[in-house]
Motif scaffolding. Structure first.
Motif, short mmCIF file in Angstrom:
data_model
loop_
_atom_site.label_atom_id
_atom_site.label_comp_id
_atom_site.label_asym_id
_atom_site.label_seq_id
_atom_site.Cartn_x
_atom_site.Cartn_y
_atom_site.Cartn_z
N CYS A 189 2.27 1.72 -3.36
CA CYS A 189 1.22 2.09 -4.30
C CYS A 189 0.93 3.59 -4.24
CB CYS A 189 -0.05 1.29 -4.00
SG CYS A 189 -1.34 1.48 -5.26
N VAL A 190 0.94 4.15 -3.02
CA VAL A 190 0.74 5.59 -2.88
C VAL A 190 1.87 6.35 -3.57
CG1 VAL A 190 0.69 7.50 -1.23
CG2 VAL A 190 -0.64 5.44 -0.79
N CYS A 227 -5.03 1.34 -5.34
CA CYS A 227 -5.06 2.54 -4.49
C CYS A 227 -5.51 3.70 -5.35
CB CYS A 227 -3.68 2.84 -3.87
SG CYS A 227 -2.38 3.26 -5.06
N SER A 235 0.82 -1.21 0.00
CA SER A 235 0.00 0.00 0.00
C SER A 235 0.85 1.27 0.00
CB SER A 235 -0.93 -0.01 1.20
OG SER A 235 -0.19 -0.09 2.42
#
Length: 610
Positions: free
Chosen positions: A284-285, A316, A281
């Motif tokens: 992904c950001v 995301c 995550s």
């Protein structure tokens, strides 16, 4: 290869021209092709409006060799995505072997064309060779990276007449494309891709710092998808040693994806393959941050991006506001103040958005006027200031607080003349301070970590002269240098490489020219993530002010309004901040859409943070 189109040249009659109201189709006849005799410049047509798409015509039945050559060159400056029409001018084998995406060569004008061999006594032939020639201006490589170039261009194109069909076709040609500067400006647009600096974080926040990596894409051929593919493929060779990408190796768009377009809410969905979907995550950001910064450079109204994996699985999403908090980008930092030295030797400041001219002294020892300075630099967080004494011998660093003290110099020069001593200092986003000593007996570049401690000498193994001025980029991985050699001053951009090992010195490598047509650069400042404003003199010309890219390209658009007697220039990476200068009229500024305005007739040394 291609043909230049520039204004004011009469088109040849009898060519096919078609217009459509939306997504217009246009073929402009533009090549003057001699069958024999002296070289002639290719005729040009006016540059088209940016909203008009240009498509070429396929070869006509029984077209002569010169018409095939002309039509092919026209096809290469069209907006045909895969050059399908251009390939119709080639033999089947040549069409399979030709790789137009491999490179683009930009010439000062359209290529001149002449036949290389002539049939004796007018006897018909089934083979002809044409020579394309011109003066090179630049090249764009397979990574879409631009580089200034010089010298002559001379390439052969061979045509043959098919024994069965009787049709002329090109069977041998150079890889890539070639076109004049005007056609290049119409066909290509510069876009900043964004990656993360490998060793730099932003000051106290610790945010990763993004670095702009400019590339050129075909502006009307699905540019958004082109830019995404380019971003995923990784940074250009010049930058890759000092940046990282959060996209995993092998990450790519899903097969068949094209025409990426934001929806009516200015949101973009980007479908990625399985390798990209394996990122966590946090990664992904960062991936979405790279995409949003990159695509906003192309489409400023973009509000958010969503990354999807195979099967439409949401990985995301990210809004612009969240992206600005996820990474530090120079052009997104609004400077609070403009700083300069007033007639009483005080460091004063003026709010960036102020329309008035009432500047106030800064808190601390440099706001009293007790220490006479010749130049200053304010840290990116506007908490610290560095100043060089009036004689250029000493560099001082102090805080911008009422209880700050000046202390002893942190760097000293032994140069015999003031112009052979310390340059104007410069700060990066990490809080490191850079300054050069111009002493011809021992010239050197220093960096002071966090603006203090022992100065560290920076190696520059390929420096082609002596540093006269230095400005480090906010990202801390690029530095702009004015270098003097043989009485000429040129602008060079170097890459800063640092080792994580203790005691290892930074090194500046791979210096490249950012303003190749200026022989005397007298002032410069960063004015964007990959842009500088430069004051200089062209060969045999007059002083001028212009914007240049770090890759040496000149962007379309107006130059700053003319200003005489410029001695120093100040700009912010935030393009909303007005340009400022020290000229024969003192301190002046240039608000958007206005003319130069006087701020302080006795002021000198204007700077924004950095």
């Amino acid at each position: 290869m291609g043909v230049d189109r520039e204004g004011g040249v009469r088109r040849r009659p009898g060519r096919a021209v078609a217009y459509a109201a939306l997504g217009a189709v246009l073929l402009a006849g533009c090549a003057s092709m001699p069958d024999s005799g002296d070289l002639r410049d290719v005729e040009s047509t006016p540059r088209q409006d940016t909203g008009v798409r240009v498509f070429a015509m396929p070869p006509a039945e029984d077209a002569q060799a010169t018409e095939i050559m002309q039509g092919f060159l026209e096809a290469l400056t069209s907006d045909d995505p895969q050059y399908d029409t251009a390939r119709k001018y080639l033999t089947a084998d040549a069409a399979r072997a030709w790789r137009p995406e491999r490179s683009a060569t930009v010439l000062a004008n359209g290529p001149s064309i002449v036949t290389d061999n002539q049939p004796a006594g007018g006897v018909p032939t089934d083979s002809l060779t044409f020579i394309l020639s011109g003066s090179k201006v630049a090249t764009v490589d397979a990574q879409q990276a631009y580089a200034p170039a010089g010298g002559d261009y001379r390439k052969k194109v061979h045509l043959t007449k098919d024994a069965k069909s009787g049709q002329w076709r090109i069977d041998s040609l150079p890889q890539g494309v070639v076109m004049g500067k005007s056609d290049f400006q119409r066909n290509y647009t510069s876009v900043n891709k964004y990656y993360f600096a490998s060793t730099t974080t932003a000051g106290a926040t610790g945010q990763p710092v993004v670095v702009a990596d400019p590339v050129f894409v075909r502006g009307k051929v699905d540019p958004m998808t082109q830019v995404v593919r380019s971003l995923l493929s990784g940074p250009t060779s010049w930058l890759e040693a000092v940046v990282r990408s959060s996209f995993p190796t092998g990450a790519a768009l899903q097969k068949g994806v094209s025409d990426l377009t934001p929806d009516d809410q200015n949101r973009l969905t980007v479908p990625l393959n399985a390798k990209a979907s394996r990122a966590g995550s946090a990664k992904c950001v960062e991936m979405a941050t790279q995409l949003l910064f990159t695509l906003r450079n192309l489409t400023p109204t973009l509000e958010s991006v969503e990354l999807q994996g195979p099967g439409g699985h949401r990985l995301c999403d990210l809004t612009g506001e969240r992206a600005d908090s996820a990474a530090w980008r120079a052009s997104a930092q609004r400077p609070y103040y403009l700083y300069f030295l007033d007639g009483k030797h005080r460091l004063v400041r003026l709010p960036t958005g102020a329309t008035g001219t009432s500047a106030l002294p800064v808190p601390g020892p440099l706001g009293t006027g007790d220490k006479v300075l010749q130049s200053v630099a304010v840290s990116r967080d506007e908490h610290t200031v560095a100043g060089v004494g009036a004689d250029g011998k000493a560099l001082y660093v102090t805080s911008l607080t009422s209880d700050g003290s000046l202390g002893e110099p942190v760097v000293s020069s032994k140069g015999q003349a003031a112009t052979d001593r310390l340059t104007t200092p410069s700060w990066d986003a990490h809080g490191d301070l850079w300054v050069a000593d111009r002493d011809p007996r021992d010239p050197k570049l220093y960096v002071l970590e966090q603006g203090g401690g022992k100065p560290v000498r920076v190696a520059i193994p390929d420096l082609p002269g002596r540093i006269r001025d230095v400005r480090v980029a906010a990202d801390g991985v690029r530095v702009a240098l004015v270098v003097e050699k043989d009485g000429k001053q040129s602008l060079r951009i170097g890459r800063i490489e640092r080792e994580d090992k203790p005691g290892e010195r930074p090194v500046v490598v791979d210096l490249r020219s950012a303003a190749p047509d200026l022989e005397q650069v007298t002032a410069m400042s960063w004015a964007g993530d990959s842009r500088l404003v430069v004051v200089g003199l062209e060969q045999g010309g007059v002083h001028q002010m212009r914007y240049v890219q770090v890759d040496g390209s000149t962007l379309d658009g107006p130059a700053p309004a003319a200003l005489s007697g410029v001695k120093a220039i100040g700009a912010s990476e935030d393009e909303r901040a007005p340009l400022v200068a020290y000229s024969e009229d003192g301190i002046v500024r240039l608000p958007a859409g206005a003319q130069w305005q006087k701020v302080d007739k006795d002021g000198t040394a204007p700077v924004y943070p950095g």
